[in-house]
Design a protein around this motif. Structure first.
Motif, mmCIF file in Angstrom:
data_model
loop_
_atom_site.group_PDB
_atom_site.id
_atom_site.type_symbol
_atom_site.label_atom_id
_atom_site.label_comp_id
_atom_site.label_asym_id
_atom_site.label_seq_id
_atom_site.Cartn_x
_atom_site.Cartn_y
_atom_site.Cartn_z
ATOM 1 N N ASN A 7 38.661 54.881 45.476
ATOM 2 C CA ASN A 7 39.410 53.872 45.121
ATOM 3 C C ASN A 7 39.223 52.361 46.250
ATOM 4 N N ILE A 8 39.014 51.477 45.411
ATOM 5 C CA ILE A 8 38.504 50.223 45.989
ATOM 6 C C ILE A 8 39.628 49.199 46.549
ATOM 7 N N ASN A 9 41.062 49.438 46.004
ATOM 8 C CA ASN A 9 42.015 48.786 46.195
ATOM 9 C C ASN A 9 42.031 48.019 47.493
ATOM 10 N N PRO A 44 45.137 48.284 39.366
ATOM 11 C CA PRO A 44 45.869 46.762 39.373
ATOM 12 C C PRO A 44 47.255 46.840 39.258
ATOM 13 N N ARG A 45 48.035 46.126 39.920
ATOM 14 C CA ARG A 45 49.307 46.136 39.812
ATOM 15 C C ARG A 45 49.819 44.773 39.287
ATOM 16 N N PRO A 46 51.120 44.498 38.664
ATOM 17 C CA PRO A 46 51.411 43.305 37.965
ATOM 18 C C PRO A 46 51.270 42.154 38.846
ATOM 19 N N ASP A 47 51.589 42.368 40.144
ATOM 20 C CA ASP A 47 51.570 40.997 40.750
ATOM 21 C C ASP A 47 50.230 40.680 41.367
ATOM 22 N N GLU A 48 48.997 41.664 41.220
ATOM 23 C CA GLU A 48 47.731 41.609 41.571
ATOM 24 C C GLU A 48 47.615 41.314 42.977
ATOM 25 N N ARG A 49 48.225 41.778 43.883
ATOM 26 C CA ARG A 49 48.319 41.582 45.228
ATOM 27 C C ARG A 49 47.319 42.385 45.962
ATOM 28 N N HIS A 50 46.315 43.309 45.267
ATOM 29 C CA HIS A 50 45.162 43.711 45.679
ATOM 30 C C HIS A 50 44.001 43.546 44.789
ATOM 31 N N ILE A 69 40.516 53.659 35.749
ATOM 32 C CA ILE A 69 41.677 52.624 35.876
ATOM 33 C C ILE A 69 42.951 53.190 35.910
ATOM 34 N N GLU A 70 43.661 53.135 37.127
ATOM 35 C CA GLU A 70 45.143 53.597 37.225
ATOM 36 C C GLU A 70 46.147 52.649 36.989
ATOM 37 N N GLY A 71 47.350 52.900 36.434
ATOM 38 C CA GLY A 71 48.492 51.945 36.202
ATOM 39 C C GLY A 71 49.396 52.364 35.524
ATOM 40 N N ASN A 72 50.571 51.837 35.516
ATOM 41 C CA ASN A 72 51.824 52.090 34.864
ATOM 42 C C ASN A 72 51.562 51.184 33.562
#
Length: 237
Positions: A7-9, A44-50, A69-72
């Motif tokens: 995971n490269i977040n 990736p998260r909705p606010d794209e903080r990473h 790809i992980e996420g809600n």
């Protein structure tokens, strides 16, 4: 051998702290695969903080192993996944403002919702996985959604093992056995590290893949990412 997906977040977190493109997430993805990792994971998260949504598109051409790809599965996330068609999508019930993943799905309560998303992903040739707590009822529920795999949320194991409680792995072993009997593949992730990964892998049967990010990147600060990736691969044999 259990596959390692890196995971490269956190690489993106470091890049975003300064702006620009250093470190370069695309180059890191190329490098960890060159060093032997069998997959690359992003969340990736909705606010794209990473990791940003643009990163997800930029990484697609360079991931020659498995792209997870992980996420809600909010609308924006699902649209991206269906366009990119990664190897695997891991559905995670993150709150929008969650710092990190902190719970698995209630696969009984959300059966219809998950089933619809999973069906659409599988129709597009994407392997599906559901992030779940080590709870036998949740494993049984996952089997009824049509998912290909589950990903066991391993924070409780890591916390217990760090305190010397080797019995903290027992629920994971039981869930893996049940999942396998129900035809589900078994993945795992969250707070796994060089300290605990060999014990976990040797204790939990049918483990196909682990996704490791935070610990791996932190360990790489001291030991170098090539060295750390190879250490994980050795422990996962």
């Amino acid at each position: 051998m259990t596959k390692l997906s890196v995971n490269i977040n956190k690489i993106a977190t470091l890049r975003n702290a300064r702006g620009g493109n250093m470190p370069n997430v695309v180059q890191v993805a190329k490098d960890v695969q060159k060093f032997g990792a069998q997959g690359v994971t992003i969340h990736p998260r909705p606010d794209e903080r990473h990791i940003t949504y643009q990163d997800a598109y930029d990484l697609k051409p360079v991931v020659s192993t498995e792209y997870n790809i992980e996420g809600n599965p909010i609308e924006k996330f699902l649209t991206m996944v269906l366009e990119l068609k990664p190897t695997q999508v891991t559905l995670v019930p993150d709150a929008v403002d969650a710092i990190t993943s902190n719970a698995g799905w209630d696969t009984l309560k959300h059966k219809a919702y998950l089933s619809e998303i999973i069906n659409e992903c599988k129709h597009n040739g994407i392997r599906t996985s559901i992030f779940v707590d080590p709870d036998l009822k949740m494993i049984e529920g996952a089997a009824h959604t049509g998912t290909d795999r589950i990903e066991l949320y391993t924070e409780a194991f890591a916390e217990g093992y760090g305190k010397g409680d080797e019995n903290s792995v027992k629920p994971y072993k039981e869930c893996a056995v049940l999942a396998h009997s129900l035809g589900l593949g078994v993945n795992a992730g969250h707070d796994l590290s060089l300290e605990n990964i060999a014990f976990f892998k040797n204790s939990v049967p049918h483990l196909l893949e682990v996704s490791i990010g935070h610990a791996l990147i932190c360990e790489s600060i001291y030991m170098g990412i090539e060295n750390v990736v190879k250490k994980y691969l050795q422990k996962l044999k």
